[in-house]
Enzyme design. Structure first.
Site, PDB file in Angstrom:
ATOM      1  N   HIS A 180      42.077   7.870  52.887  1.00 38.95           N
ATOM      2  CA  HIS A 180      41.735   6.856  51.952  1.00 38.95           C
ATOM      3  C   HIS A 180      42.522   5.736  51.924  1.00 38.95           C
ATOM      4  CE1 HIS A 180      39.271   9.533  49.347  1.00 38.95           C
ATOM      5  NE2 HIS A 180      39.632  10.464  50.067  1.00 38.95           N
ATOM      6  N   GLY A 212      36.288  12.407  44.218  1.00 38.80           N
ATOM      7  CA  GLY A 212      36.817  12.588  42.815  1.00 38.80           C
ATOM      8  C   GLY A 212      36.510  14.144  42.349  1.00 38.80           C
ATOM      9  N   GLU A 247      37.030  21.650  47.393  1.00 45.12           N
ATOM     10  CA  GLU A 247      38.533  21.149  47.334  1.00 45.12           C
ATOM     11  C   GLU A 247      39.219  21.842  46.135  1.00 45.12           C
ATOM     12  OE1 GLU A 247      39.158  17.042  46.541  1.00 45.12           O
ATOM     13  OE2 GLU A 247      41.329  17.006  47.383  1.00 45.12           O
TER      14      GLU A 247
END
Ligand SMILES: [Zn+2]
Length: 348
Positions: free
Chosen positions: A24, A181, A211
Site C-alpha cells: 500500500h 478494509g 484476513e
C-alpha cells in the site's frame, strides 16, 4: 525433497530477484518524508521527530493487534498525501527503496478517493503516482503497476467510481482493481457493480479476504466477485474444500506475515499458516503490505519466513517464481520475465 543447506543471510535474500504484489502506497512512506511533507504543507502530526513518530506509528500496529487500530495510522500518512508532488515523491521513493531491497516487480495499491481532500481529481492522483513510479522505472529498471483500491466501508457507488477510474487507466499504469478494509459487516458482494465493471473490461481483480474474517469471505471473493488473486487469505485453512479449490485453480495468495500478526489475522508468527499452505502446494507469495506501518521490508519478510517456518533457499526460489507468475502482467511479458528470473535464480 532434500533440504538445501545454503545459509540464509540478509545479503543473500536481498540479492534474490523478488516481487512485492501487495504493497500500500499510503502505508509505505519513509518516516523522514512524512515529516518533511508535513512541514512543507503545514500539516500537524502527533510528533515532530523521526523517533517519536516511528514509535507512535508502530504502536498502532504492534500493541493493539486489531485491523481497526492498524488502519488508524493511515490518517497521519494520508494527511500529507493530498498534493500531486507528494504522491509523485512517495511513489518514486517506494519504488527506489524496494529496488534497493531486490524487488524487480512492484505492484503498488492505493485508494484515490482518500487523496482528494485538497481538490485533486481522482485521475490526477493516478497521474502523479504513475509519474513517480515511471521515474523509478527509468532510473532503475524496476517494473511497476498500480492497483486501484475500493474500500469496503465506503459505499458501493464510490467503489464503482474507482473501478471506472481503474478501467480508464487500464494499460496506462493501472494493472488491477482491489477491495480493501474491514471485512466484518462489510461484505465484498455489496460492491458487485464495481467487480462486474472490472471483469467486463477484462481488468485484473484481487480482493482482501480471509484476513480478519473467516473463509466465507474468501469464498465470496472468488465465487461471487470473481477475484483472480486473494489478499492475505490467511484463514483459508478453516475450509479444506475451498483450500483445495484455490490450490487446484492456482489462485495466488498475497501473504503478508508481519502484518497478519499485527492485525490479529493470526495470533502469533508461530501459528501463521504459510508453511502449511506451501507444503500443500498453494501458490503462496510473500509481500510486505506496508513498509512504514508494519516496519518491514521484503527482505525482512523472507528472513521472518526462514526463521519461523524453516523455508530453505529452494523453497524461496519456488515462492519467488510464484510471485512473478502471479503478477498482473500480460502473458507474453510475464513468460519472458519468469524465464529470466529462473535463469538468474539458478546462479544462487
Ligand atoms: Zn493490504
Amino acid at each position: 525433497m532434500k533440504k538445501n543447506n545454503t545459509e540464509i543471510t540478509e545479503e543473500l535474500v536481498r540479492a534474490l530477484p523478488k516481487t512485492d504484489l501487495h504493497c500500500h502506497l499510503d502505508g509505505s512512506l519513509r518516516v523522514e518524508t512524512l515529516l518533511e511533507l508535513a512541514h512543507e504543507q503545514g500539516v500537524d502530526l502527533p510528533a515532530d521527530n523521526v523517533e517519536e513518530l516511528n514509535n507512535i506509528i508502530h504502536a498502532g500496529s504492534e500493541r493493539n493487534k486489531s485491523l481497526a487500530e492498524y488502519l488508524k495510522v493511515f490518517d497521519y500518512t494520508l494527511s500529507v498525501l493530498q498534493e500531486a508532488p507528494a504522491l509523485e515523491r512517495v511513489a518514486f521513493e517506494l519504488a527506489e527503496d524496494q529496488w534497493n531491497d531486490g524487488v524487480r516487480l512492484l505492484e503498488v495499491r492505493f485508494s484515490p478517493v482518500l487523496n482528494i481532500e485538497k481538490g485533486l481529481t481522482l485521475a490526477e492522483t493516478i497521474e502523479a503516482t504513475k509519474a513517480g513510479l515511471k521515474r523509478a522505472e527509468a532510473k532503475y529498471g524496476i517494473k511497476t503497476g498500480i492497483i486501484v483500491c475500493g474500500i469496503r466501508s465506503i459505499g458501493a457507488q464510490t467503489s464503482l467510481t474507482l473501478a471506472e477510474l481503474a478501467v480508464a487507466f487500464k494499460n496506462r499504469g493501472v494493472v488491477g482493481y482491489d477491495l480493501a478494509g474491514q471485512e466484518e459487516n462489510f461484505p465484498a458482494k455489496d460492491h458487485m457493480e464495481a467487480f462486474y465493471l472490472t471483469l467486463n473490461n477484462n481488468l485484473n481483480l484481487t480482493i482482501h479476504a480471509g484476513e480478519t474474517y473467516g473463509p466465507e469471505s474468501i469464498h465470496q471473493a472468488i465465487h461471487y466477485c470473481g477475484a483472480h488473486r486473494i489478499g492475505h487469505g490467511t484463514r483459508t485453512r478453516e475450509d479444506g474444500d475451498l483450500l483445495n479449490y484455490i490450490n487446484d485453480h492456482r489462485i495466488p495468495l498475497e501473504m503478508c506475515i508481519t502484518s497478519n500478526v499485527q492485525t490479529g489475522s493470526v495470533n502469533s508468527f508461530e501459528t501463521h499458516p504459510i508453511r502449511n499452505y506451501y507444503d500443500l502446494g498453494l501458490r503462496v507469495t510473500i509481500n510486505t503490505d506496508n513498509l512504514l506501518v508494519s516496519d518491514t521490508t521484503i527482505t525482512k519478510e523472507f528472513l521472518t519466513a526462514h526463521k519461523y517456518y524453516d523455508f530453505d533457499l529452494d523453497d524461496f526460489k519456488e515462492m519467488i517464481i510464484f510471485g512473478f507468475k502471479s503478477a498482473f502482467l500480460p502473458y507474453k511479458e510475464k513468460r519472458k520475465l519468469v524465464k529470466e528470473v529462473v535463469e538468474e535464480l539458478a546462479k544462487f
